[in-house]
Scaffold this active site. Sequence first.
Site, PDB file in Angstrom:
ATOM      1  N   HIS A 135      48.346  37.876  41.073  1.00 38.54           N
ATOM      2  CA  HIS A 135      46.892  37.731  41.214  1.00 38.54           C
ATOM      3  C   HIS A 135      46.415  36.398  40.637  1.00 38.54           C
ATOM      4  O   HIS A 135      46.917  35.953  39.611  1.00 38.54           O
ATOM      5  CB  HIS A 135      46.172  38.899  40.547  1.00 38.54           C
ATOM      6  CG  HIS A 135      46.302  40.157  41.327  1.00 38.54           C
ATOM      7  ND1 HIS A 135      47.461  40.898  41.345  1.00 38.54           N
ATOM      8  CD2 HIS A 135      45.437  40.787  42.148  1.00 38.54           C
ATOM      9  CE1 HIS A 135      47.292  41.932  42.152  1.00 38.54           C
ATOM     10  NE2 HIS A 135      46.078  41.892  42.647  1.00 38.54           N
ATOM     11  N   GLN A 163      36.053  37.665  45.409  1.00 32.33           N
ATOM     12  CA  GLN A 163      35.457  36.818  44.376  1.00 32.33           C
ATOM     13  C   GLN A 163      34.071  36.333  44.804  1.00 32.33           C
ATOM     14  O   GLN A 163      33.147  36.286  43.988  1.00 32.33           O
ATOM     15  CB  GLN A 163      36.390  35.652  44.029  1.00 32.33           C
ATOM     16  CG  GLN A 163      37.620  36.118  43.266  1.00 32.33           C
ATOM     17  CD  GLN A 163      38.311  35.021  42.499  1.00 32.33           C
ATOM     18  OE1 GLN A 163      37.671  34.071  42.041  1.00 32.33           O
ATOM     19  NE2 GLN A 163      39.629  35.146  42.339  1.00 32.33           N
TER      20      GLN A 163
END
Length: 169
Positions: A68, A89
């Site tokens: 990640h 995001q």
Amino acid sequence: MTSIAALNAADRATFVAAIGFAFEDSPWIAEAAWERRPFDGVDALHAALASVVARAPAERQVALITAHPDLAGRVARTGRLTPASRDEQASAGLDRLGPEEIARFDEANASYRARFGFPFVIAVRGRNQAAILEALEQRSRNERDAEIVLALAEIAQIARLRLQDVVSA
């Protein structure tokens, strides 16, 4: 969008191509779960994928966490996120941070990574910048083993949300 029926009928390569992205840069999870077909729905599919992760050796679990990207990190700022990570995001506003906010995230991410040896992972959908940063700072105080458990639980939640986006009943 693909259906459970199509996934159940798919060969391994097609199956992995359809859902392998659900666990960040870790198609090995979908490859292993393919053998557990047929699935009666998204929940069963997710449970099979999560079971692969749970049964994986600790080193493989940490490698999954390490796959990640840092939240609001350099990879994000240079446009090198996976499409799923980019969208997630952005949904939390992490693509619109000012210089001071970026510096705060960079500092918190670096501190977390130095403490644990992997990036901070949290399912950002439905959270805002302040909540994410607060969780990052709070979880930095955890013990490593507890943080691995939390990171894997967050990754499972991320995968569930990703699957719900692309798999129909």
